[in-house]
Design a protein around this motif. Structure first.
Motif, PDB file in Angstrom:
ATOM      1  N   GLN A  81       0.936  -1.415  -0.216  1.00  0.00           N
ATOM      2  CA  GLN A  81       0.030  -0.160   0.166  1.00  0.00           C
ATOM      3  C   GLN A  81       0.844   0.879   0.302  1.00  0.00           C
ATOM      4  OE1 GLN A  81      -0.469   2.284   2.548  1.00  0.00           O
ATOM      5  NE2 GLN A  81      -1.848   3.751   1.268  1.00  0.00           N
ATOM      6  N   GLN A  82       1.997   1.498   0.901  1.00  0.00           N
ATOM      7  CA  GLN A  82       2.633   2.316   0.797  1.00  0.00           C
ATOM      8  C   GLN A  82       3.785   2.335  -0.257  1.00  0.00           C
ATOM      9  OE1 GLN A  82       5.393   3.268   4.376  1.00  0.00           O
ATOM     10  NE2 GLN A  82       7.284   3.206   3.013  1.00  0.00           N
ATOM     11  N   HIS A  83       4.086   1.052  -1.092  1.00  0.00           N
ATOM     12  CA  HIS A  83       4.647   1.187  -2.401  1.00  0.00           C
ATOM     13  C   HIS A  83       3.956   2.011  -3.548  1.00  0.00           C
ATOM     14  CE1 HIS A  83       7.990  -1.384  -0.698  1.00  0.00           C
ATOM     15  NE2 HIS A  83       7.863  -0.666  -0.400  1.00  0.00           N
ATOM     16  N   ARG A  84       2.385   1.889  -3.197  1.00  0.00           N
ATOM     17  CA  ARG A  84       1.537   2.639  -4.143  1.00  0.00           C
ATOM     18  C   ARG A  84       1.527   4.730  -4.406  1.00  0.00           C
ATOM     19  NH1 ARG A  84      -2.697  -1.661  -2.396  1.00  0.00           N
ATOM     20  NH2 ARG A  84      -3.363  -0.047  -1.383  1.00  0.00           N
ATOM     21  N   VAL A  85       1.771   4.377  -2.943  1.00  0.00           N
ATOM     22  CA  VAL A  85       1.869   6.131  -2.912  1.00  0.00           C
ATOM     23  C   VAL A  85       3.122   6.484  -3.273  1.00  0.00           C
ATOM     24  CG1 VAL A  85       1.475   7.828  -1.103  1.00  0.00           C
ATOM     25  CG2 VAL A  85       0.039   5.579  -1.017  1.00  0.00           C
ATOM     26  N   THR A  86       4.004   6.078  -2.815  1.00  0.00           N
ATOM     27  CA  THR A  86       5.374   6.426  -3.712  1.00  0.00           C
ATOM     28  C   THR A  86       5.272   6.103  -4.799  1.00  0.00           C
ATOM     29  OG1 THR A  86       6.466   4.924  -1.819  1.00  0.00           O
ATOM     30  CG2 THR A  86       7.928   5.531  -3.134  1.00  0.00           C
ATOM     31  N   ARG A  87       5.199   5.022  -4.916  1.00  0.00           N
ATOM     32  CA  ARG A  87       5.098   5.835  -7.311  1.00  0.00           C
ATOM     33  C   ARG A  87       4.287   6.829  -7.364  1.00  0.00           C
ATOM     34  NH1 ARG A  87       7.677   1.987 -10.073  1.00  0.00           N
ATOM     35  NH2 ARG A  87       6.473   3.333 -11.963  1.00  0.00           N
ATOM     36  N   MET A  88       2.592   7.060  -6.588  1.00  0.00           N
ATOM     37  CA  MET A  88       2.217   7.351  -7.636  1.00  0.00           C
ATOM     38  C   MET A  88       3.010   9.258  -7.258  1.00  0.00           C
ATOM     39  SD  MET A  88      -1.492   7.555  -6.020  1.00  0.00           S
ATOM     40  CE  MET A  88      -1.905   7.074  -5.332  1.00  0.00           C
ATOM     41  N   PHE A  89       3.635   9.473  -6.097  1.00  0.00           N
ATOM     42  CA  PHE A  89       4.038  10.788  -5.764  1.00  0.00           C
ATOM     43  C   PHE A  89       5.051  11.154  -6.615  1.00  0.00           C
ATOM     44  CE2 PHE A  89       2.164  11.588  -1.943  1.00  0.00           C
ATOM     45  CZ  PHE A  89       0.841  12.381  -2.197  1.00  0.00           C
ATOM     46  N   TYR A  90       6.283   9.690  -6.619  1.00  0.00           N
ATOM     47  CA  TYR A  90       7.456  10.001  -7.856  1.00  0.00           C
ATOM     48  C   TYR A  90       7.044   9.651  -9.182  1.00  0.00           C
ATOM     49  CZ  TYR A  90      11.543   7.565  -9.730  1.00  0.00           C
ATOM     50  OH  TYR A  90      12.824   7.780 -10.432  1.00  0.00           O
ATOM     51  N   ASP A  91       6.006   9.203  -9.895  1.00  0.00           N
ATOM     52  CA  ASP A  91       5.376   9.407 -10.714  1.00  0.00           C
ATOM     53  C   ASP A  91       4.347  10.848 -11.625  1.00  0.00           C
ATOM     54  OD1 ASP A  91       7.061   6.784 -11.657  1.00  0.00           O
ATOM     55  OD2 ASP A  91       5.271   5.561 -11.206  1.00  0.00           O
ATOM     56  N   LEU A  92       4.276  11.332 -10.226  1.00  0.00           N
ATOM     57  CA  LEU A  92       3.947  12.893 -10.559  1.00  0.00           C
ATOM     58  C   LEU A  92       4.216  13.761 -11.728  1.00  0.00           C
ATOM     59  CD1 LEU A  92       0.399  13.961  -9.069  1.00  0.00           C
ATOM     60  CD2 LEU A  92       2.566  15.219  -7.632  1.00  0.00           C
ATOM     61  N   GLU A  93       3.317  13.530 -12.852  1.00  0.00           N
ATOM     62  CA  GLU A  93       3.559  14.428 -13.436  1.00  0.00           C
ATOM     63  C   GLU A  93       3.358  16.211 -13.202  1.00  0.00           C
ATOM     64  OE1 GLU A  93       3.327  13.239 -17.270  1.00  0.00           O
ATOM     65  OE2 GLU A  93       4.483  11.120 -17.310  1.00  0.00           O
ATOM     66  N   LYS A  94       4.452  16.342 -12.378  1.00  0.00           N
ATOM     67  CA  LYS A  94       3.377  18.131 -11.843  1.00  0.00           C
ATOM     68  C   LYS A  94       4.907  17.849 -10.957  1.00  0.00           C
ATOM     69  CE  LYS A  94      -1.130  17.040 -12.006  1.00  0.00           C
ATOM     70  NZ  LYS A  94      -3.081  16.860 -11.013  1.00  0.00           N
ATOM     71  N   PRO A  95       5.677  19.561 -10.261  1.00  0.00           N
ATOM     72  CA  PRO A  95       6.368  19.881  -8.909  1.00  0.00           C
ATOM     73  C   PRO A  95       5.536  19.271  -8.051  1.00  0.00           C
ATOM     74  CG  PRO A  95       6.000  21.322 -11.215  1.00  0.00           C
ATOM     75  CD  PRO A  95       5.124  20.518 -11.635  1.00  0.00           C
ATOM     76  N   ILE A  96       6.911  18.695  -7.806  1.00  0.00           N
ATOM     77  CA  ILE A  96       6.376  18.813  -5.697  1.00  0.00           C
ATOM     78  C   ILE A  96       7.099  19.380  -4.859  1.00  0.00           C
ATOM     79  CG2 ILE A  96       5.938  16.899  -4.162  1.00  0.00           C
ATOM     80  CD1 ILE A  96       5.503  14.943  -6.207  1.00  0.00           C
ATOM     81  N   ILE A  97       6.776  20.503  -3.927  1.00  0.00           N
ATOM     82  CA  ILE A  97       7.844  20.508  -3.177  1.00  0.00           C
ATOM     83  C   ILE A  97       7.655  20.432  -1.703  1.00  0.00           C
ATOM     84  CG2 ILE A  97       8.251  23.321  -1.889  1.00  0.00           C
ATOM     85  CD1 ILE A  97       7.711  24.168  -4.523  1.00  0.00           C
ATOM     86  N   ALA A  98       8.915  19.697  -1.045  1.00  0.00           N
ATOM     87  CA  ALA A  98       8.796  19.660   0.281  1.00  0.00           C
ATOM     88  C   ALA A  98       9.362  21.224   1.677  1.00  0.00           C
ATOM     89  CB  ALA A  98       9.269  17.924   0.325  1.00  0.00           C
ATOM     90  N   ALA A  99       8.172  21.098   1.916  1.00  0.00           N
ATOM     91  CA  ALA A  99       8.748  22.141   3.317  1.00  0.00           C
ATOM     92  C   ALA A  99       8.313  21.364   4.397  1.00  0.00           C
ATOM     93  CB  ALA A  99       7.235  22.806   3.355  1.00  0.00           C
ATOM     94  N   VAL A 100      10.430  21.213   5.176  1.00  0.00           N
ATOM     95  CA  VAL A 100      10.387  20.815   5.836  1.00  0.00           C
ATOM     96  C   VAL A 100      11.161  21.334   7.072  1.00  0.00           C
ATOM     97  CG1 VAL A 100      11.845  19.019   6.746  1.00  0.00           C
ATOM     98  CG2 VAL A 100      11.337  18.279   4.240  1.00  0.00           C
TER      99      VAL A 100
END
Length: 256
Positions: A81-100
């Motif tokens: 289940q976690q890997h589905r999420v990981t792949r969705m974000f990894y493959d997401l064709e939109k920019p992702i910004i992580a604010a840590v």
């Protein structure tokens, strides 16, 4: 609910907000994250994404109490289940910004690594903390980290489970920029707005090409490049950009 999701214009903002657990992810949170990832992926109006954490932490890792007594079968199902999420974000064709803005430990670190650009505050701390509980990294962590810092450094971060701060993470190329805790979300949103106003299709295709290019030979990558260029020239954004260039004006992108 341990996760919050909201849209601001063309930006999707996912916030882990589970302060009693320092934003540690239990199974319920991971299921929510899959729902959010699906919504982001399928919403054409979302053109950039921001990950953040509630007060005190970005994500302190997995909630060990929620899986410590799992059977091997249950653990495999959880990871699938976690890997589905990981792949969705990894493959997401939109920019992702992580604010840590706080600790990003274990799977929290690896969630941040799914960001195409990571912003950090001086309170940010990054740790591949898995060896402390004698497990291996999940969420694609070593795969992603090795491609940022090299295999030897990635192995050292796993073996030693040492914590690094924002400046060291910046020097290693993990963090794009360091901002104060007071301004980091404003900086993340400003950057997200800039990216959301850009050529989404070109960003997404370029991201996919880069991700795939890490694992294929050069000739195969060049074929990806040729197909990508052929496709992107038919998009409205490309045609608008060429027209604006010829007319010496700033282009307006619509993500199409």
């Amino acid at each position: 609910m341990p996760l919050r999701y909201e849209k601001t214009g063309n930006i999707g903002v996912m916030t882990i907000d589970f302060p009693e657990k320092r934003n540690a992810l239990n199974y319920a949170a991971r299921l929510e994250m899959e729902e959010i990832a699906t919504e982001i992926r399928d919403d054409p109006d979302v053109r950039s994404v921001v990950f953040s954490g509630g007060p005190g932490a970005f994500c302190s890792g997995g909630d060990i109490s929620s899986f410590a007594k799992s059977t091997p079968v249950e653990m495999r199902d959880r990871l699938k289940q976690q890997h589905r999420v990981t792949r969705m974000f990894y493959d997401l064709e939109k920019p992702i910004i992580a604010a840590v803005d706080g600790p990003a430990y274990g799977v929290g670190f690896n969630l941040a690594l799914l960001g195409d650009l990571i912003l950090a505050s001086p309170l940010a701390k990054f740790c591949q903390s898995y060896a402390r509980v004698a497990i291996v990294p999940d969420g694609g962590g070593l795969y992603l980290l090795a491609r940022m810092v090299g295999t030897q450094r990635a192995k050292a971060m796993f073996f030693l489970a040492e914590t690094i701060g924002a400046d060291e993470a910046h020097n290693l190329g993990i963090v794009h920029a360091v901002h104060s805790s007071e301004t980091i979300m404003d900086e993340a949103m400003t950057l997200a707005e800039k990216l959301a106003a850009g050529p989404t299709r070109a960003f997404g295709l370029g991201k996919a090409m880069l991700n795939r290019g890490m694992d294929i030979d050069f000739a195969s990558y060049l074929e990806l490049e040729a197909v990508g260029e052929a496709y992107i020239m038919e998009t409205e954004d490309h045609k608008a950009a060429v027209s604006a260039f010829m007319e010496k004006r700033k282009p307006e992108f619509k993500g199409r």
